[in-house]
Design an enzyme around this catalytic site. Structure first.
Site, PDB file in Angstrom:
ATOM      1  N   LEU A  55      40.276  17.971  18.799  1.00 36.84           N
ATOM      2  CA  LEU A  55      40.881  18.689  19.922  1.00 36.84           C
ATOM      3  C   LEU A  55      42.381  18.864  19.738  1.00 36.84           C
ATOM      4  O   LEU A  55      42.956  19.840  20.204  1.00 36.84           O
ATOM      5  CB  LEU A  55      40.614  17.946  21.232  1.00 36.84           C
ATOM      6  CG  LEU A  55      39.150  17.848  21.649  1.00 36.84           C
ATOM      7  CD1 LEU A  55      39.011  16.956  22.876  1.00 36.84           C
ATOM      8  CD2 LEU A  55      38.592  19.235  21.927  1.00 36.84           C
ATOM      9  N   GLY A 103      52.135  12.878  17.377  1.00 42.17           N
ATOM     10  CA  GLY A 103      52.811  11.785  16.702  1.00 42.17           C
ATOM     11  C   GLY A 103      52.127  10.443  16.828  1.00 42.17           C
ATOM     12  O   GLY A 103      52.274   9.576  15.971  1.00 42.17           O
ATOM     13  N   PHE A 104      51.343  10.236  17.918  1.00 41.55           N
ATOM     14  CA  PHE A 104      50.710   8.941  18.143  1.00 41.55           C
ATOM     15  C   PHE A 104      49.253   8.882  17.726  1.00 41.55           C
ATOM     16  O   PHE A 104      48.666   7.818  17.688  1.00 41.55           O
ATOM     17  CB  PHE A 104      50.822   8.531  19.618  1.00 41.55           C
ATOM     18  CG  PHE A 104      52.210   8.163  20.011  1.00 41.55           C
ATOM     19  CD1 PHE A 104      52.754   6.940  19.653  1.00 41.55           C
ATOM     20  CD2 PHE A 104      52.992   9.051  20.722  1.00 41.55           C
ATOM     21  CE1 PHE A 104      54.050   6.610  20.000  1.00 41.55           C
ATOM     22  CE2 PHE A 104      54.295   8.734  21.075  1.00 41.55           C
ATOM     23  CZ  PHE A 104      54.821   7.504  20.714  1.00 41.55           C
ATOM     24  N   GLY A 105      48.630  10.037  17.461  1.00 45.81           N
ATOM     25  CA  GLY A 105      47.236   9.972  17.069  1.00 45.81           C
ATOM     26  C   GLY A 105      46.528  11.305  17.083  1.00 45.81           C
ATOM     27  O   GLY A 105      47.137  12.371  17.181  1.00 45.81           O
ATOM     28  N   ASP A 163      53.361  11.848  26.552  1.00 42.04           N
ATOM     29  CA  ASP A 163      52.978  13.106  25.904  1.00 42.04           C
ATOM     30  C   ASP A 163      52.627  14.197  26.908  1.00 42.04           C
ATOM     31  O   ASP A 163      51.596  14.846  26.783  1.00 42.04           O
ATOM     32  CB  ASP A 163      51.797  12.835  24.960  1.00 42.04           C
ATOM     33  CG  ASP A 163      51.668  13.903  23.877  1.00 42.04           C
ATOM     34  OD1 ASP A 163      52.637  14.642  23.629  1.00 42.04           O
ATOM     35  OD2 ASP A 163      50.576  13.998  23.282  1.00 42.04           O
TER      36      ASP A 163
END
Length: 167
Positions: A24, A28-30, A160
């Site tokens: 999807l 930066g975090f995943g 985010d």
């Protein structure tokens, strides 16, 4: 989008009792996946903790590890924070926050399972219409402010918030 994220789990992969169907998005975090739950066949979204500046997926296409030994402490701190956030979000019930259904760890990282929200993102709406009326802005932003307030009251920051993450 699946083919565009080289760090993503393979489509069709089984992750606990979830089958990865698509990617999807990523940040930066995943990476966030669309998946189907094996027993119920319900569609869910799964967020994988994979901070791109300090971690990578291994050659086995599954395992995640810090890029270097120097990144290990930051990675472990981030994973612990992700785990603590999951504990809070699972208990949080708010009409303007996507329900978190489960948290588990596998492949050296953490996974947050959320109810899948189908619809158009604010980012897509802005690309199509380019401008919104004040009433449309109010209809979109006031519930977001309410939901973010609930997250803040629980002691967390939503790191985010962006048009593509607002459905």
């Amino acid at each position: 989008m699946a083919g565009k994220q080289r760090n993503a789990l393979p489509i069709g992969d089984l992750l606990q009792n979830y089958r990865i169907e698509d990617v999807l998005g990523s940040g930066g975090f995943g990476i966030t996946y669309m998946a189907s739950e094996a027993v119920t066949e319900r569609t869910v979204a799964i967020k994988e903790f994979l901070p791109s500046n300090i971690a990578v997926r291994d050659r086995d296409s599954r395992s995640v590890h810090p890029i270097s030994e120097g990144d290990r402490q930051d990675y472990e701190w981030g994973l612990e924070r992700f785990r603590q956030e999951a504990k809070v979000l699972i208990t949080l019930e708010h009409r303007n926050i996507v329900p978190v259904l489960n948290y588990f760890e596998a492949n050296g990282t953490g996974y947050l399972v959320m109810a899948y929200q189908d619809g158009k993102s604010l980012g897509a709406l802005l690309k199509r219409d380019m401008t919104l009326s004040q009433a449309e802005i109010d209809d979109i932003l006031l519930p977001i402010v309410d939901g973010v307030g609930a997250i803040h009251e629980a002691g967390f920051l939503h790191r985010d918030i962006k048009p593509d993450n607002i459905v």
